[in-house]
Write an enzyme that holds these catalytic residues in place. Sequence first.
Site, PDB file in Angstrom:
ATOM      1  N   GLY A  95      43.224  47.042  50.200  1.00 35.45           N
ATOM      2  CA  GLY A  95      44.242  46.050  50.498  1.00 35.45           C
ATOM      3  C   GLY A  95      45.611  46.644  50.744  1.00 35.45           C
ATOM      4  N   HIS A  96      45.708  47.990  50.595  1.00 31.77           N
ATOM      5  CA  HIS A  96      46.993  48.678  50.786  1.00 31.77           C
ATOM      6  C   HIS A  96      46.997  49.539  52.046  1.00 31.77           C
ATOM      7  CE1 HIS A  96      47.753  47.322  46.776  1.00 31.77           C
ATOM      8  NE2 HIS A  96      46.801  48.075  46.260  1.00 31.77           N
ATOM      9  N   HIS A 105      50.275  44.162  44.407  1.00 27.52           N
ATOM     10  CA  HIS A 105      49.091  43.323  44.253  1.00 27.52           C
ATOM     11  C   HIS A 105      49.476  41.849  44.215  1.00 27.52           C
ATOM     12  CE1 HIS A 105      48.319  47.226  42.261  1.00 27.52           C
ATOM     13  NE2 HIS A 105      47.226  47.174  42.982  1.00 27.52           N
ATOM     14  N   ASP A 117      46.922  39.490  39.478  1.00 26.20           N
ATOM     15  CA  ASP A 117      46.711  39.606  40.919  1.00 26.20           C
ATOM     16  C   ASP A 117      45.729  38.575  41.460  1.00 26.20           C
ATOM     17  OD1 ASP A 117      44.306  40.564  39.996  1.00 26.20           O
ATOM     18  OD2 ASP A 117      44.751  42.666  40.424  1.00 26.20           O
ATOM     19  N   ASP A 127      42.520  37.766  40.723  1.00 17.85           N
ATOM     20  CA  ASP A 127      41.097  38.035  40.971  1.00 17.85           C
ATOM     21  C   ASP A 127      40.262  38.123  39.695  1.00 17.85           C
ATOM     22  OD1 ASP A 127      41.945  40.442  39.920  1.00 17.85           O
ATOM     23  OD2 ASP A 127      40.916  41.677  41.397  1.00 17.85           O
ATOM     24  N   SER A 183      38.795  45.124  34.035  1.00 19.88           N
ATOM     25  CA  SER A 183      37.795  44.371  33.287  1.00 19.88           C
ATOM     26  C   SER A 183      36.442  45.067  33.328  1.00 19.88           C
ATOM     27  CB  SER A 183      37.660  42.955  33.866  1.00 19.88           C
ATOM     28  OG  SER A 183      38.855  42.241  33.748  1.00 19.88           O
ATOM     29  N   ASP A 226      45.985  33.993  28.618  1.00 23.43           N
ATOM     30  CA  ASP A 226      45.509  35.207  29.280  1.00 23.43           C
ATOM     31  C   ASP A 226      44.116  34.969  29.860  1.00 23.43           C
ATOM     32  OD1 ASP A 226      45.634  38.179  29.815  1.00 23.43           O
ATOM     33  OD2 ASP A 226      43.812  38.044  28.611  1.00 23.43           O
TER      34      ASP A 226
END
Length: 595
Positions: free
Chosen positions: A64-65, A226, A410, A412, A456, A570
């Site tokens: 994505g960058h 992000h 971000d 996701d 995660s 969270d």
Amino acid sequence: MAFQGKKLINNPNDVVTEFIEGLVETYPGLQYLDGFPEVKVVIRADVSGTTYDKVAVVSGGGSGHEPAHAGYVGEGMLTAAICGDVFASPSVDSILAGIRAVTGPMGCLLIVKNYTGDRLNFGLAAEQARSEGYEIETVIVGDDCALPPPRGIAGRRGLAGTILVHKVAGAAAAAGLSLADVASEAQRASEKVGTMGVALSVCTLPGQVTSDRLGPGKMELGLGIHGEPGAAVVDLQPVEVVVSHVLNQILSSETNYVPITRGNRVVLMINGLGATPVMELMIAAGKTVPKLQLEFGLAVERVYTGSFMTSLDMAGFSISIMKADHTMLQRLDAPTKAPHWPVGSSGNRPPAKIPVPLPPSRSTKSEESLSRPLQLSEQGRILETAIEAGVNAVIGMRDSLNDWDSKVGDGDCGSTMYRGATAILDDMKKYYPLNDATETVNEIGSSVRRAMGGTSGVLYNIFCKAAYAKLKANSDSAVTAKQWAEALEAAVAAVSKYGGASAGYRTLLDALIPATAVLKERLTAGDDPSTAFVLSSEAALAGAESTKDMLAQAGRSNYVSAAILATVPDPGAMAAAAWYRAAALAVKAKCEKAS
């Protein structure tokens, strides 16, 4: 209001692999490892790890960058780039594959942007590579100057200044320097560069809706790459005013983020964030150079203007300033065939892909040990019920988790957890040895490692591996409630150790730590195991909901204001509480039905 983003793509899940295929078709000096979709690695076509006689320079991170990082693979810059899913750290397996593919006797330098997932995954891969005999050094780049000194363990974010570090390290490696010397030059470069970004819009992830968080007439200072919130949302200003603010922030003597003072020589990078026209970038460059010269007394030796490290379709730009000396300018000026430095490449086209290299020795489990039993034992049926309930709870929360995460991260978290949950569900139906609880926990970790990206994924993999090690130490085939509690405690301790967080940091541990405590307490008091499980799940849910009142001290939420954090719990903690609670209720119902 939010609306579906427009993208020229096919399946949102295939954007990274299809990008890599197009990249290597465009530039004949690049190849990719034939390991899609798990392994997404771009390497130099002229390098083989077995024969390469220079230091390999490897970097990467979430996709994505673009053009970062794969666009900087080429002689004189990166030897390999490891691509994660969009905004998700690449897996340990991908990083290891890249290291093995290009690293020879001179060793390998890993250049890592300072994000928790990247640090964990690249760190774990580095340790594994060292155990296989590779010489590895790591440089962490944190060039963000937008925010005050951060709380907790997160530190400064890695931004576009990382590209300058890539170039310095790649040129030093091409000159034949040793691993120690290449790492030293890269480290020195990382300590002399500062970056700050400004955005007119947030980005839209493939397949997701476009957020209107900024609203009309607003801009955000210090927005992350992000899409995570920055330092402040302000009224739209003329670019000359914006440039002055950014330069004052980067060169502030109060924060002292970069060691630049009047009379120094500097390099300037004006970096588009994905949807900024070249015209606007050039206007920013034209206003920045004279301000550096006249107002700050700096000699601007080089100016690089373009889109070097983007954030999908975000409108805006970042400014990077690096203190330069003669050696550093030599490294920046050294020739490179990296296609987006921006230097084109030429030459004969080799095959577009080559096989993924295998480790020196790989022990594989027998088909029998990886097969689902024809008939489940009582414990096997209970374990299946718990797993199904837990993963289905996560699957059902995908949109809610993404929505919460869009406000504090971000965006996701739900998608990442969904990938892991569906992989667990599919793999359980095929080959989990459910009658062997210990090995099933190990296989859950393998499913998570294969399917989940980002922080995660690696944290849940660590969780499963630690629980497996604790369970494996028990000689009995059946696992008692006390042993489950001990395994949970070991898993939580491992996540805390390697992730750096603990209770009160606003992470998944704020659900799992109280759950562990209550489970041990109720079992010690003599409660029925299924009842103790349910009571501990109530503690998990209460702990997760209490994260609304916590300041983040880990992960991307660390950069979000307290006012925004107070609006949502969270997401990672809520996901952990959801699967734990669902599993507990399912086990309780199963046991009551059996009795």
